[in-house]
Write a protein that holds these residues in place. Structure first.
Motif, PDB file in Angstrom:
ATOM      1  N   ILE A  12       0.885  -1.320   0.098  1.00 54.66           N
ATOM      2  CA  ILE A  12      -0.082   0.095   0.021  1.00 54.66           C
ATOM      3  C   ILE A  12       0.856   1.248  -0.124  1.00 54.66           C
ATOM      4  O   ILE A  12       0.644   2.364  -0.809  1.00 54.66           O
ATOM      5  N   PHE A  29      -6.132   2.616  -6.797  1.00 58.08           N
ATOM      6  CA  PHE A  29      -6.574   1.359  -5.854  1.00 58.08           C
ATOM      7  C   PHE A  29      -6.311   1.598  -4.497  1.00 58.08           C
ATOM      8  O   PHE A  29      -7.362   1.368  -3.712  1.00 58.08           O
ATOM      9  N   HIS A  32      -8.935   4.233  -2.916  1.00 54.55           N
ATOM     10  CA  HIS A  32     -10.052   3.827  -2.787  1.00 54.55           C
ATOM     11  C   HIS A  32     -10.113   2.689  -1.807  1.00 54.55           C
ATOM     12  O   HIS A  32     -11.399   2.493  -0.939  1.00 54.55           O
ATOM     13  N   LEU A  33      -9.367   1.678  -1.479  1.00 55.71           N
ATOM     14  CA  LEU A  33      -8.875   0.821  -0.523  1.00 55.71           C
ATOM     15  C   LEU A  33      -9.192   1.580   0.906  1.00 55.71           C
ATOM     16  O   LEU A  33      -9.771   1.342   1.556  1.00 55.71           O
ATOM     17  N   GLY A  36     -12.702   2.991   1.715  1.00 57.81           N
ATOM     18  CA  GLY A  36     -13.287   1.851   2.289  1.00 57.81           C
ATOM     19  C   GLY A  36     -13.238   1.334   3.491  1.00 57.81           C
ATOM     20  O   GLY A  36     -14.017   1.390   4.500  1.00 57.81           O
ATOM     21  N   VAL A  37     -11.830   1.135   3.573  1.00 58.64           N
ATOM     22  CA  VAL A  37     -11.391   0.464   4.866  1.00 58.64           C
ATOM     23  C   VAL A  37     -11.682   1.717   6.237  1.00 58.64           C
ATOM     24  O   VAL A  37     -12.294   1.284   7.032  1.00 58.64           O
TER      25      VAL A  37
ATOM     26  N   TYR C  76     -12.139   0.367  -9.057  1.00 56.66           N
ATOM     27  CA  TYR C  76     -11.876   1.072  -7.980  1.00 56.66           C
ATOM     28  C   TYR C  76     -13.007   1.292  -6.988  1.00 56.66           C
ATOM     29  O   TYR C  76     -12.890   1.239  -5.874  1.00 56.66           O
ATOM     30  N   VAL C  79     -13.516  -1.809  -5.267  1.00 56.59           N
ATOM     31  CA  VAL C  79     -12.388  -1.951  -4.134  1.00 56.59           C
ATOM     32  C   VAL C  79     -12.936  -1.129  -3.001  1.00 56.59           C
ATOM     33  O   VAL C  79     -12.794  -1.796  -1.945  1.00 56.59           O
ATOM     34  N   LEU C  80     -13.489  -0.042  -3.112  1.00 57.10           N
ATOM     35  CA  LEU C  80     -14.034   0.658  -2.005  1.00 57.10           C
ATOM     36  C   LEU C  80     -15.177  -0.244  -1.227  1.00 57.10           C
ATOM     37  O   LEU C  80     -14.984  -0.213  -0.285  1.00 57.10           O
ATOM     38  N   GLY C  83     -13.672  -3.225   0.542  1.00 55.44           N
ATOM     39  CA  GLY C  83     -12.971  -2.560   1.562  1.00 55.44           C
ATOM     40  C   GLY C  83     -13.820  -2.194   2.659  1.00 55.44           C
ATOM     41  O   GLY C  83     -13.764  -2.552   3.869  1.00 55.44           O
ATOM     42  N   VAL C 170      -3.515  -1.565   6.024  1.00 55.05           N
ATOM     43  CA  VAL C 170      -4.044  -0.760   4.906  1.00 55.05           C
ATOM     44  C   VAL C 170      -4.442   0.823   5.476  1.00 55.05           C
ATOM     45  O   VAL C 170      -3.836   1.767   5.037  1.00 55.05           O
TER      46      VAL C 170
END
Lengths: 218, 107, 288
Positions: A12, A29, A32-33, A36-37, C76, C79-80, C83, C170
């Motif tokens: 990351i 990527f 966005h991850l 979201g997380v 993407y 992916v969001l 996640g 992450v």
């Protein structure tokens, strides 16, 4: 598990650094991850487990959600009121019934405005005004006197600048508000400098992570 | 319609038309220049460019709260601007152009 | 209907606002009114959680919509969503406490990734503050005490570890790196700022530079260097970078910050009065 976490962190980190080249799929990527997380984390770990569970569920259903002595306490039924108000807020998801959420919004606005008027005066306004009222002539202390002049002139000039109802023109109003802008620039500069320092220390931390924890080079 | 394609131009699926976004950018830039805050605004926007999507998502999540205080339409437009980095670049360029024209006019 | 949609919300805003002001000014002789000040703030905290839920649902809907329409770069958005869903599930499950029973074995978790040990509960005690303390013995027979929140059953411990992997791998990594990226954009930001307006940019960057070098050992080094420079009858020893940084923070910067706060608070108070009096109604949205 620790190795997996370090490898994920390293990938990351590299994806994020790839933005320095240009906007690319790896950065998108990672970005966005991350969103979201973090949204999931704030939703479950913070909103639910740190706010809703101890402040609402543990008090409304102590036997199921309370811990220690709390589990034996009687339910605090008046907490149904904020629960209903909260649920009304969810009516915004429907276009026809969105107006129902106005009761909650009205309640929140009432509470925050009522508190704002008194608390912000008490905690921010008066202390800040007090801070700007300093002696301008200190016998034998030329530097301290000069510094106090700087403080008072700056506070007044910046307040002049914040008065947007009139155009910042004319020999007095225009000049004073211009001085205010200079002060604001110095203040923003100081904040900018502190931010950059913070970012550089974060950057050092990331390089340390890559070289020490991941590659074990140092 | 690539799964991993980065849109070159702002996507067409936005809530607002390109004209609406443009006019909001113009108004926003004009207010910044009028308040003589171009320098800090340019620095903040340029440095925040990599974080624009974070800002966009934060605006969406905090939207119901922010809308209690600010005009919901303006918040939605701001969210739209933050959703794509090219919008931020356009805002930056507009501020620069406006500021240069004010300087030339002697303002 | 107009009463329900417009008048009633305005009445609610006005009356709750007045009650909060009265609660602030009420003394200890009216404890019920005084306690409202703290209690209602807790209520708003609970309401904010529901509001956040609404925001999170909007974020999810927005991204799922892009995925379903397969717009450019929909991967993407997917992916969001992945996640979000995975972290929500992990955080939700891992946050619950295991039911502690005497004689049962649990994982004692200090840090889910590096510090876990298997222990057996010997007894649970509740102190006078209502907090539960658990007496445990590990596999080597070493006895100690811990809190109930740190003990988890095998499945919960596994979820905790998974949550920690995603959090460290992450969340923490991306947060620190994305914010550290800004350090690289200082140069381009400064360049653009100078291009826009050089006078203001000089002031801003000058103060930023002094604050930066005043915070690191280079500031002291430059100060020492200056003290050794003699320009004819002049000595530059009076230039003290760390002291100059302190002066900037304490006087000009503090003056501007005070003014910003005073201006913001005055604006905030006047807007609050308008909202309470029903002059400003935009927060109610819509026409009706």
């Amino acid at each position: 598990m620790l190795t997996l976490s370090i490898w994920m962190g390293a990938i990351i980190t590299l994806c994020c650094f790839s933005f320095l080249f240009k906007d690319n799929p790896f950065y998108r990527f990672a970005e966005h991850l991350f969103v979201g997380v973090s949204a999931g984390y704030y939703f479950s770990a913070i909103s639910f487990h740190q706010v809703l569970k101890p402040n609402l569920l543990a008090k409304l259903f102590p036997a199921s959600f309370g811990s220690g002595q709390e589990a034996l306490a009687a339910p605090e039924l008046w907490l149904i009121v904020p629960t209903i108000l909260g649920i009304l807020m969810l009516f915004r998801l429907s276009q026809e019934l969105a107006w129902v959420s106005r009761f909650t919004v009205a309640f929140v606005m009432g509470v925050t405005t009522g508190l704002t008027i008194v608390l912000s005066t008490h905690q921010f306004l008066i202390p800040q005004i007090k801070k700007a009222i300093v002696p301008l002539f200190l016998k034998g202390q030329y530097i301290a006197s000069f510094s106090n002049w700087v403080l008072v002139i700056g506070s007044i000039a910046c307040l002049f600048y914040f008065f947007f109802s009139t155009e910042h023109r004319g020999p007095i109003y225009g000049t004073v508000s211009r001085v205010g802008i200079w002060y604001l620039m110095i203040s923003f500069g100081a904040a900018f400098g502190a931010t950059v320092m913070g970012r550089i220390s974060l950057l050092i931390g990331r390089f340390q992570f890559l070289l020490q924890d991941w590659l074990k080079l140092i | 319609m690539g799964m991993w394609t980065i849109p070159e131009t702002p996507p067409k699926d936005e809530k607002f038309s390109a004209e609406e976004i443009d006019s909001f950018i113009q108004t926003f830039a004009k207010e910044i220049v009028r308040r003589k805050m171009s320098v800090p605004a340019v620095i903040a926007l340029e440095m925040a460019k990599p974080l624009s999507f974070l800002g966009h998502s934060a605006c969406v999540v905090m939207g119901p709260l922010i809308e209690m205080v600010f005009d919901p339409k303006k918040i939605e437009k701001m969210t739209s601007i933050l959703s794509e980095r090219c919008h931020i670049e356009r805002l930056l360029e507009t501020i620069e152009t406006m500021e240069n024209s004010v300087e030339k006019a002697g303002g | 209907m107009v009463f329900l949609k417009r008048t009633l919300p305005l009445i609610i805003t006005f009356s709750t606002g007045i009650i909060m002001i009265l609660a602030f000014f009420s003394g200890p002789d009216v404890p019920k009114l005084k306690s409202l000040e703290d209690e209602v703030q807790k209520w708003t905290q609970i309401i904010f959680v529901f509001t956040m839920v609404l925001g999170e649902v909007s974020l999810l809907r927005l991204n799922l919509d892009k995925v379903s329409r397969k717009v450019d770069g929909w991967g993407y958005n997917l992916v969001l969503v992945i996640g979000f869903v995975s972290m929500t599930l992990l955080g939700f499950i891992a946050g619950f406490e295991s039911r502690i029973e005497k004689g049962q074995s649990y994982w004692w978790i200090e840090n889910a990734l590096v510090n876990q040990k298997f222990v057996t509960v010997e007894g649970v005690e509740i102190d006078k503050d209502g907090n539960a303390t658990v007496a445990v013995v590990d596999q080597n027979g070493e006895k100690s005490t811990t809190q109930t929140t740190k003990l988890k059953g095998s499945i919960m411990a596994w979820f905790s570890s998974c949550e920690q992997v995603v959090f460290d791998g992450v969340f923490k990594a991306a947060q620190a790196t994305m914010f550290s990226l800004l350090a690289f954009f200082v140069a381009s930001a400064s360049f653009r700022a100078f291009r826009v307006k050089s006078k203001e940019a000089v002031l801003l960057m000058g103060s930023a530079f002094i604050v930066m070098i005043g915070n690191v050992p280079v500031g002291n080094f430059i100060t020492e260097l200056f003290s050794k420079i003699e320009l004819g009858p002049f000595n530059l020893g009076f230039v003290d970078i760390p002291a100059l940084k302190e002066w900037i923070m304490t006087y000009p910067s503090s003056a501007a910050q005070s003014a910003i706060l005073i201006g913001a608070m005055l604006g905030y108070i006047s807007a609050s009065l308008k909202v309470m009096a029903g002059v400003e109604r935009s927060y109610l949205g819509g026409e009706n």
